[in-house]
Scaffold this motif. Structure first.
Motif, PDB file in Angstrom:
ATOM      1  N   ARG A  54       7.730  -5.258   5.302  1.00  0.00           N
ATOM      2  CA  ARG A  54       7.066  -3.975   4.998  1.00  0.00           C
ATOM      3  C   ARG A  54       7.823  -3.242   3.887  1.00  0.00           C
ATOM      4  N   THR A  84       0.840  -1.205   0.000  1.00  0.00           N
ATOM      5  CA  THR A  84       0.000   0.000   0.000  1.00  0.00           C
ATOM      6  C   THR A  84       0.873   1.253   0.000  1.00  0.00           C
ATOM      7  N   VAL A  85       1.951   1.210   0.788  1.00  0.00           N
ATOM      8  CA  VAL A  85       2.906   2.331   0.817  1.00  0.00           C
ATOM      9  C   VAL A  85       3.490   2.545  -0.591  1.00  0.00           C
ATOM     10  N   VAL A 131       6.104   8.053   2.716  1.00  0.00           N
ATOM     11  CA  VAL A 131       4.864   7.444   3.225  1.00  0.00           C
ATOM     12  C   VAL A 131       5.232   6.450   4.328  1.00  0.00           C
ATOM     13  N   LEU A 135      -4.544   3.616   3.955  1.00  0.00           N
ATOM     14  CA  LEU A 135      -3.748   4.802   3.598  1.00  0.00           C
ATOM     15  C   LEU A 135      -4.464   6.092   3.976  1.00  0.00           C
ATOM     16  N   ASP A 180       6.309   5.172  10.871  1.00  0.00           N
ATOM     17  CA  ASP A 180       6.292   6.622  10.630  1.00  0.00           C
ATOM     18  C   ASP A 180       7.606   7.256  11.069  1.00  0.00           C
ATOM     19  N   ALA A 229       6.891  -2.466  -0.182  1.00  0.00           N
ATOM     20  CA  ALA A 229       6.874  -1.126  -0.793  1.00  0.00           C
ATOM     21  C   ALA A 229       7.776  -1.085  -2.030  1.00  0.00           C
ATOM     22  N   THR A 287      -3.628  10.509   3.889  1.00  0.00           N
ATOM     23  CA  THR A 287      -2.701  11.593   3.555  1.00  0.00           C
ATOM     24  C   THR A 287      -3.125  12.840   4.319  1.00  0.00           C
ATOM     25  N   VAL A 314      10.841   5.282   2.238  1.00  0.00           N
ATOM     26  CA  VAL A 314      10.048   4.212   2.868  1.00  0.00           C
ATOM     27  C   VAL A 314      10.799   3.720   4.105  1.00  0.00           C
ATOM     28  N   THR A 325       0.556   8.171   5.432  1.00  0.00           N
ATOM     29  CA  THR A 325       0.866   7.066   6.339  1.00  0.00           C
ATOM     30  C   THR A 325      -0.188   5.985   6.130  1.00  0.00           C
ATOM     31  N   VAL A 326       0.173   4.740   6.338  1.00  0.00           N
ATOM     32  CA  VAL A 326      -0.839   3.690   6.358  1.00  0.00           C
ATOM     33  C   VAL A 326      -1.218   3.490   7.826  1.00  0.00           C
ATOM     34  N   ILE A 375       4.159   4.163   8.107  1.00  0.00           N
ATOM     35  CA  ILE A 375       3.209   3.140   8.576  1.00  0.00           C
ATOM     36  C   ILE A 375       2.994   3.396  10.063  1.00  0.00           C
TER      37      ILE A 375
END
Ligand code: FCA
Length: 327
Positions: free
Chosen positions: A174, A139-140, A252, A311, A229, A178, A313, A225, A275-276, A254
């Protein structure tokens, strides 16, 4: 008829009394590797909610290294706790943690980071709740690929700060998730620059990212990535420190706890694009409840639960949080 009704009511009251007396005797530890990180504070908050609802005691413990983990477990044993949930500072402590828990007659569950055995394989006998790391990483990657497109960047010219922490399997999954999506979208493999962080916090990520950026002064557009976060924020802070403008950076993360939200609340956009959001409620509340059920009712938790992410933003984080029941 009346007598029966009274008897039934008295019986019910007695059952409740027994139930709550048992709950009062239940003590559960919740050990986390980085108590200063908002994600873990949220987990504790939600675990306490479960404790309040059920009437058991939840003991919050921060344990940043193996020694602290050992003494935390012994302490819980001495206090008469019956079980604990842990996000360990090092997954390789797995066999030692399992042995210490057994020696203290404590039930054991893990959260976020799954214990591994001496061969590096997950210890499957210990119930675990983690995130669907690869999927969330993907997703990122997709969010970054979409944003590269909408900013009209020339993909082959973009550089990636890949903040990595390879001793932690969920971190590897993770970040791999990405990068794999980005590569499929045309991201050049030779522009993926590894930035290994010594610890999973912002400062360590900033240091690692700074080395990468300084080594590639020719790159104009950057993406970042990392496992959480904090890692991505470290990379974003590194771009700021060398004067790269935010419109040239797409990070982006997590997590979606305060680390990310505070960034979105800043008056001007930063390079931290999104961020997810993952669920501290599931990881804190549910694990605490599962442990309680195990102790009080003999119901063993599922061996493996993987949670999802969403996700968000700067543009839509409030709505996403609302939809997820977070505010
Ligand atoms: C790991 C990371 C945390 C959080 C958690 C779900 O423990 O270090 O930041 O992402 O997984």
């Amino acid at each position: 008829m009346r007598i029966w009704k009274h008897a039934a009511l008295a019986g019910a009251a007695l059952m409740i009394a027994i139930g709550s007396a048992a709950a009062q005797d239940v003590k559960i530890g919740f050990i986390v590797k980085q108590p200063e990180e908002p994600w873990f504070q949220d987990e504790w908050k939600f675990a306490q909610q479960a404790a309040k609802e059920k009437g058991f005691t939840l003991v919050e413990i921060g344990a940043q290294d193996g020694e602290k983990v050992q003494s935390a477990i012994d302490n819980l044993g001495a206090q008469g706790a019956q079980g604990f949930i842990i996000c360990t500072p090092d997954v390789k402590l797995g066999p030692g943690i399992a042995a210490k828990a057994a020696a203290n007659d404590l039930k054991l569950m893990t959260v976020d980071d799954r214990l591994v055995d001496n061969e590096g394989k997950p210890i499957e006998s210990v119930p675990h709740m983690g995130i669907s790391a690869t999927k969330i990483g993907e997703t990122v990657g997709q969010a970054i690929a979409d944003e590269i497109k909408s900013r009209g960047w020339d993909m082959p010219q973009v550089g990636m700060i890949k903040v990595s922490y390879d001793q932690l399997p969920t971190a590897v999954d993770r970040v791999e998730g990405a990068t794999s999506v980005l590569q499929k979208a045309g991201f050049p493999a030779d522009h993926i620059f590894n930035a290994p962080q010594a610890k999973t916090d912002t400062e360590a990520a900033l240091n690692a990212a700074t080395t990468v950026i300084n080594a590639h002064p020719d790159i104009k557009h950057w993406v970042a990535v990392g496992l959480n976060d904090e890692a991505v924020l470290g990379a974003v802070r590194a771009t700021e420190s060398v004067g790269i403008p935010p419109e040239n950076v797409i990070g982006v993360g997590i997590g979606g706890a305060d680390s990310a939200i505070n960034e979105f609340k800043k008056p001007n956009p930063t390079g931290f694009f999104g961020t997810v959001i993952i669920s501290p409620k599931r990881h804190g509340y549910e694990t605490a409840l599962d442990m309680y059920d195990w102790i009080a009712n003999g119901k063993e938790p599922d061996k493996l639960t993987l949670t999802s992410g969403q996700l968000a933003t700067r543009a839509d984080y409030q709505k996403v949080r609302q939809d997820l029941g977070l505010q």
